[in-house]
Design a protein around this motif. Structure first.
Motif, PDB file in Angstrom:
ATOM      1  N   THR A 277      -4.697   9.722  -2.679  1.00 39.76           N
ATOM      2  CA  THR A 277      -3.930   8.475  -2.299  1.00 39.76           C
ATOM      3  C   THR A 277      -3.287   8.340  -1.095  1.00 39.76           C
ATOM      4  N   ASN A 278      -2.886   9.474  -0.336  1.00 41.55           N
ATOM      5  CA  ASN A 278      -2.682   9.612   1.094  1.00 41.55           C
ATOM      6  C   ASN A 278      -3.897   9.251   1.807  1.00 41.55           C
ATOM      7  N   LEU A 279      -4.974   9.692   1.500  1.00 38.96           N
ATOM      8  CA  LEU A 279      -6.425   9.124   2.380  1.00 38.96           C
ATOM      9  C   LEU A 279      -6.376   7.820   2.183  1.00 38.96           C
ATOM     10  N   VAL A 280      -6.473   7.184   1.063  1.00 40.32           N
ATOM     11  CA  VAL A 280      -6.580   5.705   0.752  1.00 40.32           C
ATOM     12  C   VAL A 280      -5.753   4.996   1.739  1.00 40.32           C
TER      13      VAL A 280
ATOM     14  N   PRO B 194      -2.708  -1.077   7.728  1.00 45.23           N
ATOM     15  CA  PRO B 194      -2.362  -0.955   9.115  1.00 45.23           C
ATOM     16  C   PRO B 194      -1.056  -0.408   9.505  1.00 45.23           C
ATOM     17  N   LEU B 195       0.153  -0.531   8.530  1.00 42.20           N
ATOM     18  CA  LEU B 195       1.088   0.132   8.656  1.00 42.20           C
ATOM     19  C   LEU B 195       1.235   1.673   8.533  1.00 42.20           C
ATOM     20  N   SER B 196       0.532   2.212   8.157  1.00 44.81           N
ATOM     21  CA  SER B 196       0.083   3.582   8.017  1.00 44.81           C
ATOM     22  C   SER B 196      -0.387   3.999   9.407  1.00 44.81           C
ATOM     23  N   HIS B 197      -1.288   3.204   9.660  1.00 49.41           N
ATOM     24  CA  HIS B 197      -2.010   3.549  11.114  1.00 49.41           C
ATOM     25  C   HIS B 197      -1.102   3.458  12.296  1.00 49.41           C
TER      26      HIS B 197
ATOM     27  N   LEU C 289       0.967  -1.197   0.072  1.00 52.61           N
ATOM     28  CA  LEU C 289      -0.081  -0.111   0.098  1.00 52.61           C
ATOM     29  C   LEU C 289       0.962   1.249  -0.132  1.00 52.61           C
ATOM     30  N   ASP C 290       1.793   1.319  -0.922  1.00 51.29           N
ATOM     31  CA  ASP C 290       2.486   2.295  -1.182  1.00 51.29           C
ATOM     32  C   ASP C 290       1.742   3.570  -2.166  1.00 51.29           C
ATOM     33  N   ARG C 291       2.146   4.654  -2.004  1.00 59.51           N
ATOM     34  CA  ARG C 291       1.599   5.798  -2.630  1.00 59.51           C
ATOM     35  C   ARG C 291       1.468   5.551  -4.281  1.00 59.51           C
TER      36      ARG C 291
END
Length: 293
Positions: A233-236, A242-245, A214-216
Motif C-alpha cells: 500500500t505504501n509503495l502504491v 503527488p502529495l506523497s511525493h 490516496l490514503d493507506r
C-alpha cells in the motif's frame, strides 16, 4: 526577458493591499500556529531545546500539512490570469506567450515568497526555545527513538536523522513544498485558461482531493491488500500520489522501493512542463474580456 519581467512586475501592483493576499497569508500564519502546537507541547512538557529549523521540518514533513498549506493558494490564484486595463497594451506590444510567461513568473515568485513566509512563521513561533547549530536536538531524538512522535503525529524518524543534517533536510522539505504548491498553482492557471475564470479552482480542488483520497486505508480497500501487506500500500501511494511525493518522510532512504527525492523532483518538473504546455495551447484561444473604456 525584459517584457516578461515587466508583465510579472505589473501584477505586483497593489499586491500587499489585496484582500486575497492578506487573507491567504493570515490563514497561513494561523495554520502554522495550529500545526506547531504539537511541537510546543513536547518542548513545554520536557523542557528540551530544538534546532531552529526543526519546527518547519516537523510541521511540513507531514502530508496533511502540505495539502492544507497549498490549498490556501487556491484563494490567492483563483482569478488567474490577471487581466486589467493595461493587458491590451501588453498584448499589443508583445506576444501572448511572453505575456503568459510573465503570468507564470508572477505565480512562481508568489509561491516562493509564500513558502518562505511559512518557514519564517514556524521559526518565529518556536524561536524562543531554539538554537542555530546544525545538529539534531534532544527533542528530535526523543521523538524519533520513542513512540511519542507517532502518538503526536510528528514526522521525526531515525532514518531522517541518520541520513541528513537539519539544514540539509530543511532545503529538501522547502523544495518539495515549493514544487507541490507551484504545480497546483500552474494547474489553476491552465484550468482558467481552458475553462474560464474560477474553473481552475475546481481543477485545483480535484488535484488536492486526488492526493487526499490516496490514503493507506482507501488504497488497501481498492487493491485488496491485507494488513500485513501494508508495504505494498505504501509503495502504491508513494508512486501515484503527488502529495506523497511532496512529503519528505515518504521517500526512499536506501532500504525500500519508494521514490527517491530526485525522482520526485523529476515528477514535479514533468507536471510543470505539462501544465505549461497546456497553458500555451489554451492561451491561443483564450477569450479576453476587458471592462471599462
Amino acid at each position: 526577458m525584459r517584457q516578461i519581467i515587466s508583465v510579472a512586475k505589473f501584477n505586483f501592483r497593489g499586491f500587499f493591499r489585496n484582500p486575497k493576499v492578506i487573507l491567504t497569508f493570515l490563514f497561513g500564519m494561523i495554520l502554522c500556529y495550529m500545526l506547531s502546537g504539537r511541537v510546543m507541547e513536547v518542548i513545554r512538557a520536557y523542557g528540551t531545546p530544538i534546532q531552529v529549523v526543526e519546527p518547519f521540518l516537523w510541521t511540513f514533513g507531514d502530508a496533511s500539512s502540505v495539502l492544507l498549506s497549498a490549498v490556501l493558494l487556491l484563494l490567492l490564484f483563483s482569478d488567474l490570469p490577471m487581466v486589467s486595463s493595461i493587458t491590451p497594451y501588453y498584448l499589443h506590444r508583445t506576444a501572448k506567450r511572453k505575456w503568459l510567461a510573465g503570468q507564470m513568473a508572477y505565480v512562481a515568485i508568489v509561491v516562493f515568497f509564500y513558502t518562505c513566509f511559512l518557514f519564517g512563521a514556524t521559526v518565529l513561533l518556536c524561536g524562543k526555545y531554539s538554537y542555530m547549530g546544525n545538529q539534531w536536538s534532544e527533542t528530535a531524538a526523543m521523538l524519533a527513538y520513542s513512540k511519542l512522535g507517532q502518538e503526536l503525529g510528528v514526522p521525526s524518524t531515525v532514518g531522517v536523522m541518520e541520513s541528513i543534517t537539519p539544514y540539509g533536510c530543511m532545503v529538501q522539505v522547502f523544495g518539495l513544498l515549493f514544487l507541490y504548491a507551484l504545480a497546483l498553482s500552474f494547474l489553476v492557471l491552465a484550468g482558467n485558461l481552458i475553462s474560464g475564470k474560477n474553473r481552475g479552482m475546481v481543477w485545483g480542488l480535484l488535484f488536492s482531493l486526488y492526493g487526499f483520497l490516496l490514503d493507506r486505508d482507501v488504497v488497501a480497500a481498492v487493491f485488496g491488500f491485507r494488513e500485513y501487506e501494508g508495504y505494498k500500500t505504501n509503495l502504491v501511494i508513494g508512486w501515484l500520489s503527488p502529495l506523497s511525493h511532496a512529503t519528505y518522510g515518504r521517500h526512499s532512504f536506501g532500504y525500500d522501493k519508494l521514490p527517491t527525492l530526485f525522482q520526485s523532483r523529476l515528477m514535479f518538473l514533468g507536471l510543470l512542463l505539462i501544465f505549461t504546455g497546456v497553458s500555451l495551447r489554451a492561451v491561443k484561444r483564450y477569450s479576453f474580456h476587458f471592462l471599462g473604456s
